[in-house]
Design a protein around this motif. Structure first.
Motif, PDB file in Angstrom:
ATOM      1  N   VAL A   1       0.817  -1.216   0.000  1.00 17.58           N
ATOM      2  CA  VAL A   1       0.000   0.000   0.000  1.00 17.58           C
ATOM      3  C   VAL A   1       0.850   1.264   0.000  1.00 17.58           C
ATOM      4  O   VAL A   1       0.340   2.356  -0.269  1.00 17.58           O
ATOM      5  N   GLU A   2       2.137   1.129   0.281  1.00 21.11           N
ATOM      6  CA  GLU A   2       2.999   2.306   0.347  1.00 21.11           C
ATOM      7  C   GLU A   2       4.443   1.865   0.204  1.00 21.11           C
ATOM      8  O   GLU A   2       4.826   0.790   0.650  1.00 21.11           O
ATOM      9  N   GLY A   3       5.272   2.711  -0.436  1.00 22.22           N
ATOM     10  CA  GLY A   3       6.683   2.404  -0.570  1.00 22.22           C
ATOM     11  C   GLY A   3       6.941   1.373  -1.642  1.00 22.22           C
ATOM     12  O   GLY A   3       6.170   1.211  -2.586  1.00 22.22           O
ATOM     13  N   ARG A   4       8.025   0.628  -1.494  1.00 16.21           N
ATOM     14  CA  ARG A   4       8.412  -0.384  -2.482  1.00 16.21           C
ATOM     15  C   ARG A   4       8.680  -1.716  -1.805  1.00 16.21           C
ATOM     16  O   ARG A   4       8.888  -1.797  -0.590  1.00 16.21           O
ATOM     17  N   ALA A   5       8.687  -2.768  -2.617  1.00 17.84           N
ATOM     18  CA  ALA A   5       8.999  -4.098  -2.125  1.00 17.84           C
ATOM     19  C   ALA A   5      10.500  -4.340  -2.242  1.00 17.84           C
ATOM     20  O   ALA A   5      11.253  -3.480  -2.722  1.00 17.84           O
ATOM     21  N   PHE A   6      10.949  -5.503  -1.822  1.00 17.78           N
ATOM     22  CA  PHE A   6      12.344  -5.872  -2.031  1.00 17.78           C
ATOM     23  C   PHE A   6      12.597  -5.992  -3.535  1.00 17.78           C
ATOM     24  O   PHE A   6      11.751  -6.513  -4.276  1.00 17.78           O
ATOM     25  N   SER A   7      13.744  -5.545  -3.967  1.00 18.51           N
ATOM     26  CA  SER A   7      14.043  -5.555  -5.396  1.00 18.51           C
ATOM     27  C   SER A   7      14.907  -6.736  -5.807  1.00 18.51           C
ATOM     28  O   SER A   7      14.870  -7.177  -6.956  1.00 18.51           O
TER      29      SER A   7
ATOM     30  N   VAL B   1      13.243  -3.435   5.632  1.00 19.58           N
ATOM     31  CA  VAL B   1      12.168  -4.220   6.209  1.00 19.58           C
ATOM     32  C   VAL B   1      10.835  -3.740   5.639  1.00 19.58           C
ATOM     33  O   VAL B   1      10.678  -2.547   5.330  1.00 19.58           O
ATOM     34  N   LEU B   2       9.911  -4.667   5.462  1.00 24.47           N
ATOM     35  CA  LEU B   2       8.547  -4.340   5.087  1.00 24.47           C
ATOM     36  C   LEU B   2       7.660  -4.607   6.306  1.00 24.47           C
ATOM     37  O   LEU B   2       7.816  -5.645   6.968  1.00 24.47           O
ATOM     38  N   VAL B   3       6.773  -3.696   6.620  1.00 23.85           N
ATOM     39  CA  VAL B   3       5.886  -3.857   7.774  1.00 23.85           C
ATOM     40  C   VAL B   3       4.440  -3.808   7.295  1.00 23.85           C
ATOM     41  O   VAL B   3       4.139  -3.291   6.216  1.00 23.85           O
ATOM     42  N   ASN B   4       3.540  -4.354   8.123  1.00 22.07           N
ATOM     43  CA  ASN B   4       2.124  -4.286   7.771  1.00 22.07           C
ATOM     44  C   ASN B   4       1.479  -3.041   8.381  1.00 22.07           C
ATOM     45  O   ASN B   4       2.097  -2.318   9.175  1.00 22.07           O
TER      46      ASN B   4
ATOM     47  N   GLU C   1      22.088  -4.154  18.219  1.00 23.51           N
ATOM     48  CA  GLU C   1      22.836  -4.790  17.141  1.00 23.51           C
ATOM     49  C   GLU C   1      22.573  -4.156  15.775  1.00 23.51           C
ATOM     50  O   GLU C   1      23.473  -3.609  15.146  1.00 23.51           O
ATOM     51  N   ARG C   2      21.323  -4.216  15.301  1.00 25.91           N
ATOM     52  CA  ARG C   2      21.047  -3.813  13.926  1.00 25.91           C
ATOM     53  C   ARG C   2      19.841  -2.882  13.858  1.00 25.91           C
ATOM     54  O   ARG C   2      18.924  -2.976  14.673  1.00 25.91           O
ATOM     55  N   ALA C   3      19.861  -2.016  12.855  1.00 21.90           N
ATOM     56  CA  ALA C   3      18.726  -1.144  12.562  1.00 21.90           C
ATOM     57  C   ALA C   3      18.253  -1.444  11.147  1.00 21.90           C
ATOM     58  O   ALA C   3      19.065  -1.706  10.241  1.00 21.90           O
ATOM     59  N   TYR C   4      16.952  -1.424  10.955  1.00 23.68           N
ATOM     60  CA  TYR C   4      16.370  -1.710   9.645  1.00 23.68           C
ATOM     61  C   TYR C   4      15.513  -0.532   9.208  1.00 23.68           C
ATOM     62  O   TYR C   4      14.743   0.027   9.998  1.00 23.68           O
ATOM     63  N   THR C   5      15.615  -0.186   7.942  1.00 22.63           N
ATOM     64  CA  THR C   5      14.862   0.927   7.379  1.00 22.63           C
ATOM     65  C   THR C   5      13.592   0.400   6.711  1.00 22.63           C
ATOM     66  O   THR C   5      13.641  -0.580   5.958  1.00 22.63           O
ATOM     67  N   VAL C   6      12.476   1.047   6.981  1.00 22.10           N
ATOM     68  CA  VAL C   6      11.193   0.635   6.394  1.00 22.10           C
ATOM     69  C   VAL C   6      11.183   1.027   4.919  1.00 22.10           C
ATOM     70  O   VAL C   6      11.254   2.213   4.572  1.00 22.10           O
ATOM     71  N   LEU C   7      11.093   0.013   4.054  1.00 15.42           N
ATOM     72  CA  LEU C   7      11.047   0.252   2.603  1.00 15.42           C
ATOM     73  C   LEU C   7       9.620   0.384   2.101  1.00 15.42           C
ATOM     74  O   LEU C   7       9.367   1.112   1.129  1.00 15.42           O
ATOM     75  N   GLY C   8       8.685  -0.321   2.719  1.00 17.04           N
ATOM     76  CA  GLY C   8       7.306  -0.303   2.256  1.00 17.04           C
ATOM     77  C   GLY C   8       6.362  -0.836   3.306  1.00 17.04           C
ATOM     78  O   GLY C   8       6.782  -1.412   4.321  1.00 17.04           O
ATOM     79  N   VAL C   9       5.073  -0.635   3.039  1.00 21.74           N
ATOM     80  CA  VAL C   9       4.022  -1.070   3.961  1.00 21.74           C
ATOM     81  C   VAL C   9       3.117  -2.058   3.238  1.00 21.74           C
ATOM     82  O   VAL C   9       2.556  -1.754   2.175  1.00 21.74           O
ATOM     83  N   MET C  10       2.980  -3.246   3.817  1.00 27.45           N
ATOM     84  CA  MET C  10       2.100  -4.274   3.253  1.00 27.45           C
ATOM     85  C   MET C  10       0.677  -4.090   3.776  1.00 27.45           C
ATOM     86  O   MET C  10       0.473  -3.654   4.922  1.00 27.45           O
ATOM     87  N   GLU C  11      -0.273  -4.458   2.958  1.00 27.39           N
ATOM     88  CA  GLU C  11      -1.650  -4.488   3.435  1.00 27.39           C
ATOM     89  C   GLU C  11      -1.772  -5.582   4.488  1.00 27.39           C
ATOM     90  O   GLU C  11      -1.144  -6.641   4.374  1.00 27.39           O
ATOM     91  N   ASP C  12      -2.569  -5.337   5.511  1.00 26.08           N
ATOM     92  CA  ASP C  12      -2.755  -6.358   6.551  1.00 26.08           C
ATOM     93  C   ASP C  12      -3.255  -7.658   5.935  1.00 26.08           C
ATOM     94  O   ASP C  12      -4.188  -7.661   5.128  1.00 26.08           O
ATOM     95  N   PHE C  13      -2.640  -8.774   6.323  1.00 22.16           N
ATOM     96  CA  PHE C  13      -3.108 -10.085   5.875  1.00 22.16           C
ATOM     97  C   PHE C  13      -3.091 -11.040   7.071  1.00 22.16           C
ATOM     98  O   PHE C  13      -2.362 -10.832   8.040  1.00 22.16           O
ATOM     99  N   HIS C  14      -3.903 -12.068   6.989  1.00 25.99           N
ATOM    100  CA  HIS C  14      -4.052 -13.017   8.100  1.00 25.99           C
ATOM    101  C   HIS C  14      -2.920 -14.045   8.028  1.00 25.99           C
ATOM    102  O   HIS C  14      -3.059 -15.100   7.417  1.00 25.99           O
ATOM    103  N   PHE C  15      -1.793 -13.724   8.662  1.00 23.34           N
ATOM    104  CA  PHE C  15      -0.685 -14.680   8.669  1.00 23.34           C
ATOM    105  C   PHE C  15      -0.915 -15.781   9.700  1.00 23.34           C
ATOM    106  O   PHE C  15      -0.200 -16.783   9.720  1.00 23.34           O
ATOM    107  N   LEU C  16      -1.899 -15.601  10.585  1.00 24.90           N
ATOM    108  CA  LEU C  16      -2.348 -16.663  11.485  1.00 24.90           C
ATOM    109  C   LEU C  16      -3.793 -17.004  11.146  1.00 24.90           C
ATOM    110  O   LEU C  16      -4.352 -16.490  10.174  1.00 24.90           O
ATOM    111  N   THR C  17      -4.420 -17.863  11.930  1.00 26.22           N
ATOM    112  CA  THR C  17      -5.808 -18.204  11.684  1.00 26.22           C
ATOM    113  C   THR C  17      -6.713 -17.066  12.137  1.00 26.22           C
ATOM    114  O   THR C  17      -6.265 -16.114  12.770  1.00 26.22           O
TER     115      THR C  17
END
Length: 402
Positions: free
Chosen positions: A170-176, A186-189, A211-227
């Protein structure tokens, strides 16, 4: 079943059997022994029974009937609701190949490349998880949030994960796959964006400890990764180039062409044989794997259907006996009414009128019990259907028609 452990269980079964047999046999035996034979032979004896007892039995029986029918309808409605709900990804024609414990011996990426050459394969992806698997859970701090931290569920996946599962951005870009920033990206929902309180999430960073820092590249639409038992919580997707990625526990998700059929599975099995000839080809269709998560609900639905059928059968048999008994006792009344011109429908209405009232009372008894119990059952789902008045109206109409 081990009926001898505990010992009292088998003794209780024998005792209950004897007790029920004695109680069931004693009443007709005592009743019949009290009859006067001369009255019976002359035909002057008329069998009678308590109207309250008969009416009470009808109410109890039909309250159970209406209750089970309504509960069955609620279960079916929830199952239909779950199957019709958009999960946020495409589950059809996706095959999950198990590579846990590195069954491909470090060749997962090469295996994926081989699959992508087959015309039956639309896309493939290597990841550490896939719905409905839980994934990793770690604590991260958002940039500028101070001490505030948030638990994130996460997978690690390559650049083809979103396209293979059909997850929208919904925003930004995916991994290329070609950008050096993927390893630190990192991509977040949407749930994670809301939890972190970001208004412009792309470019924000999350910190994993010191230890590490990750930059938000994009935002995924919410999806049901669990039940659907669990709500959608903050979720992150890291790239497989990340330093924290460990290849041994992974899955290869493959999207087959809709017309692939058995040829697609044959191609996957053939590719697996080329890379891991001594390891069994372990796969599952994503939609079937998701369906397995609701086996308990499916069994419950089938049990409700069976018991509803049994109790409807028993209720019909009991009511038929009561109606036949009542009709025989009112045979003279029916005869007189027919002589005076009454038709069959009016006579049926006359005889059924009392039972309709009893069924209505049974409806009043059953509705609140079923509503409370099924509402509590639905509370086990984070996403649930509404019970609605229609369920009870339909159950009552079925009982009335019966």
């Amino acid at each position: 079943l081990d009926l001898l452990n505990p010992v009292w269980f088998s003794a209780a079964l024998v005792g209950i059997t004897v007790l029920v047999g004695l109680l069931a046999g004693s009443y007709p035996g005592l009743y019949l022994s009290g009859l006067k034979p001369i009255q019976t032979l002359r035909g002057t004896f008329h069998a009678g029974s308590s109207h309250r007892l008969r009416d009470g039995l009808v109410i109890v029986q039909f309250a159970l009937t209406i209750g089970l029918i309504a509960a069955t309808l609620v279960v079916q409605k929830q199952m239909a609701f779950m199957s019709d709900t958009d999960l946020g990804f495409e589950q059809e024609n996706v095959v999950l190949i198990n590579n846990r414990s590195d069954r491909l011996n470090g060749q997962a990426e090469a295996f994926k490349a081989r699959l992508e050459q087959d015309p039956t394969v639309l896309s493939a992806s290597v990841s550490t998880g896939s719905p409905p698997y839980y994934g990793f859970q770690d604590t991260y701090a958002a940039s500028g949030s101070g001490e505030e931290q948030l638990d994130l569920i996460s997978y690690m996946a390559d650049e083809d994960f979103l396209s293979t599962l059909g997850i929208d951005l919904v925003e930004g870009r995916a991994f290329s796959g070609t950008s050096g920033t993927d390893a630190s990206g990192v991509l977040v929902n949407q749930a994670a964006v809301e939890a972190f309180g970001w208004t412009d999430p792309v470019g924000e960073t999350i910190q994993y400890g010191n230890e590490r820092a990750y930059t938000v590249l994009g935002v995924m639409e919410d999806f049901h990764f669990l039940t659907m038992h669990a709500p959608i919580t903050p979720f992150a997707l890291f790239h497989t180039d990340s330093e924290s990625y460990q290849i041994p526990d992974s899955y290869v998700a493959v999207r087959l062409a809709p017309e692939a059929g058995e040829a697609g599975l044959t191609a996957l099995a053939s590719a697996w044989e080329a890379f891991a000839p001594d390891v069994p080809f372990d796969y599952a269709f994503l939609d079937e794997r998701l369906g397995e998560q609701y086996d308990a609900e499916q069994r419950m639905s089938r049990l409700f259907l069976v018991f509803s059928g049994l109790i409807v059968l028993l209720a019909c048999m009991g009511l038929l006996g009561l109606v036949a008994f009542a009709t025989e006792q009112r045979a003279k009344e029916v005869g007189i009414r027919k002589v005076l011109g009454a038709n069959v429908p009016s006579l049926i209405a006359l005889l059924a009128r009392g039972y309709v009232g009893l069924i209505a009372l049974a409806f009043v008894v059953a509705v609140p019990v079923v509503y409370v119990s099924m509402s509590r059952w639905l509370e086990s789902f984070a996403y649930q259907t509404e019970i609605g008045l229609g369920v009870f109206v339909l159950a009552g109409l079925i009982a009335l028609v019966l």
